[in-house]
Write a protein that holds these residues in place. Structure first.
Motif, mmCIF file in Angstrom:
data_model
loop_
_atom_site.group_PDB
_atom_site.id
_atom_site.type_symbol
_atom_site.label_atom_id
_atom_site.label_comp_id
_atom_site.label_asym_id
_atom_site.label_seq_id
_atom_site.Cartn_x
_atom_site.Cartn_y
_atom_site.Cartn_z
ATOM 1 N N LEU A 164 9.689 60.204 20.723
ATOM 2 C CA LEU A 164 10.370 58.954 20.391
ATOM 3 C C LEU A 164 11.745 58.809 21.030
ATOM 4 O O LEU A 164 12.092 57.734 21.518
ATOM 5 C CB LEU A 164 10.527 58.851 18.863
ATOM 6 N N LEU A 165 12.537 59.865 21.046
ATOM 7 C CA LEU A 165 13.940 59.725 21.434
ATOM 8 C C LEU A 165 14.197 59.977 22.910
ATOM 9 O O LEU A 165 15.179 59.475 23.453
ATOM 10 C CB LEU A 165 14.800 60.699 20.604
ATOM 11 N N ASN A 196 12.785 58.936 25.617
ATOM 12 C CA ASN A 196 12.775 57.738 26.471
ATOM 13 C C ASN A 196 14.074 56.944 26.371
ATOM 14 O O ASN A 196 14.412 56.193 27.291
ATOM 15 C CB ASN A 196 11.596 56.840 26.101
ATOM 16 N N LEU A 197 14.787 57.096 25.244
ATOM 17 C CA LEU A 197 16.040 56.356 25.093
ATOM 18 C C LEU A 197 17.120 56.854 26.039
ATOM 19 O O LEU A 197 18.056 56.119 26.362
ATOM 20 C CB LEU A 197 16.531 56.458 23.647
ATOM 21 N N PHE A 198 17.001 58.114 26.497
ATOM 22 C CA PHE A 198 18.014 58.686 27.378
ATOM 23 C C PHE A 198 17.610 58.618 28.844
ATOM 24 O O PHE A 198 18.352 59.079 29.703
ATOM 25 C CB PHE A 198 18.265 60.154 26.993
ATOM 26 N N PRO A 258 15.741 52.782 32.381
ATOM 27 C CA PRO A 258 14.691 51.808 32.020
ATOM 28 C C PRO A 258 13.564 51.793 33.042
ATOM 29 O O PRO A 258 13.791 51.884 34.250
ATOM 30 C CB PRO A 258 15.453 50.469 32.009
ATOM 31 N N ARG A 269 5.911 65.659 28.261
ATOM 32 C CA ARG A 269 7.055 65.846 27.373
ATOM 33 C C ARG A 269 6.774 66.895 26.309
ATOM 34 O O ARG A 269 7.605 67.743 25.995
ATOM 35 C CB ARG A 269 7.424 64.518 26.718
#
Length: 456
Positions: free
Chosen positions: A307-308, A310-312, A315, A324
């Motif tokens: 979940l997290l 991809n936030l770092f 885009p 992963r």
């Protein structure tokens, strides 16, 4: 007087008595039972209690296992057959669910035929004949071939070529794509080796290490993709691509376990050596990594990967979910592996290090020839325990949405045809994991006996 005394003194026997067979109660099966099970009052009582407990368990498990139904397409049909055969639905297994869904439990939604990856599950394409699931099965066979020269000294040494190629064959066989992708990936390691070899001669050991690490990264990040595109345009050789969402079942557990186990061991060795390094930066980096990973539950790392992470990332970045998970599980196993190997290093007497210095060996020669072989030998039980633990932890990926064998069991139970089936599915899953884990445990004991050099 002396003659009379000489005749009354006992004489020494000049012939040996014939050998007698030992008592029947001290040898063979009876002797083993008396020595190990009935050697005293307390042991006899405990043995009888254990026999009673085992009988109680088996008297329920064996009839449930063998007085069962195999030919059924639903749980309702299973119960109807049970009522017609035994007059009761209790105490009988419904193995029809395994017969109906065993392929799905083993392979998930992986396409069974390589020529038509979009074919329906279990349906052969018209006009073509293919062995079902040839790609995952071939990957498993090559895994056994690649492990043979590593695990057994009697295996042909030429199989080491398969061992070296397998890390690149596995992703290509399972995910498909162009054959040039694994070849260019392997070329990066060749570039790194050559850069270290020539850099060490011209720039020293540190310069060679920097060149050996930097050039492969540059190759993989910036040059490999254009080279693959160019080679593909000239000669397009490859396999149909398979999406990661199609991976599942026990196959997914094996893929995750093999990668995590195979990669975590060398990383763990490096971390263990780094933790004992005299260089402060290297030591603190290794200590910080090990303590952080060991202080965080694996499920938390899997949620970060799912979940997290991809936030770092920038885009539009497509970071495969299975990749992963592989990275997180490998790092988790490597941290525990480092502590196991550090324990082996600490168990070596100081004289081993002094002996290596007296022979004029440098640090890496001493580690490769004297220190690390002994440390790994001492650490065999802990290493194998870590392997078994990380393989069983692959079932945690069902929590983040991957359809491993546990996730597929839940999906099967949600089907109206098999709603209510429970023990049969998890007994089958437990048997699959038991086969692999028990094999690793037996090999560990075999290796310890083979490497035993001390007095028993």
């Amino acid at each position: 007087m002396s003659e009379v005394h000489a005749h009354t003194v006992g004489y020494v026997r000049e012939t040996m008595l014939p050998q007698q067979a030992p008592p029947a109660t001290t040898v063979g099966f009876i002797g083993w039972v008396r020595q190990n099970l009935f050697s005293g009052a307390l042991n006899s009582i405990l043995t009888l209690l254990a026999i009673g407990f085992i009988y109680y368990i088996l008297s329920g498990v064996l009839p449930w296992t063998f007085q069962s139904v195999w030919d059924a397409n639903s749980l309702t049909e299973c119960r109807e057959i049970m009522m017609a055969t035994w007059g009761d639905t209790h105490g009988h297994a419904c193995w029809g669910v395994i017969k109906d869904r065993w392929l799905q439990l083993l392979y998930g939604f992986y396409p069974p035929y390589p020529a038509h990856p979009d074919a329906n599950f279990g349906a052969a394409p018209d006009g073509h004949w293919w062995p079902a699931y040839i790609r995952p099965n071939l990957t498993l066979i090559l895994l056994l071939v690649a492990l043979a020269p590593v695990l057994f000294t009697g295996a042909p040494r030429k199989l080491l070529y398969v061992t070296a190629a397998y890390p690149f064959l596995l992703p290509w066989l399972m995910w498909g794509g162009s054959i040039w992708v694994p070849i260019t990936a392997a070329a990066g390691f060749v570039i790194g080796y050559l850069a270290f070899h020539f850099g060490e001669r011209t720039l020293g050991t540190l310069g060679g290490m920097i060149a050996g690490a930097a050039l492969p990264i540059v190759w993989w990040l910036f040059l490999a993709a254009p080279v693959v595109d160019g080679l593909t345009s000239v000669l397009d050789i490859g396999l149909p691509s398979v999406q990661s969402r199609d991976f599942g079942g026990y196959m997914l557990a094996l893929v995750l376990g093999v990668v995590a186990i195979g990669v975590s061991l060398p990383i763990g060795v490096v971390l263990a050596l780094g933790r004992q390094s005299d260089l402060m930066i290297v030591k603190y980096l290794c200590v910080g990594f090990i303590e952080f990973i060991r202080g965080v539950p694996l499920i938390t790392l899997l949620f970060v990967a799912s979940l997290l992470l991809n936030l770092f990332l920038p885009p539009g970045t497509n970071f495969d979910i299975i990749l992963r998970v592989m990275i997180m599980m490998t790092l988790f196993a490597a941290a525990y592996m480092a502590e196991v190997i550090r324990g082996g290093l600490a168990a070596l007497p100081k004289g081993q290090y002094e002996g290596a210095d007296s022979l004029g060996l440098n640090y890496w020669q001493a580690q490769r020839l004297i220190i690390m072989p002994q440390a790994l030998k001492i650490s065999i039980p802990g290493i194998v325990s870590t392997f078994i633990g990380i393989f069983k932890d692959t079932t945690l990926v069902s929590i983040i949405g991957l359809f491993d064998v546990i996730g597929l069991a839940s999906a099967i139970r949600a089907d109206t045809s098999w709603n209510g089936v429970y023990w049969e599915l998890f007994a089958f899953i437990g048997f699959l994991f038991f086969v692999v884990c028990f094999s690793m445990s037996r090999y560990s004991m075999y290796l310890e006996r083979k490497l035993q050099t001390g007095h028993k």
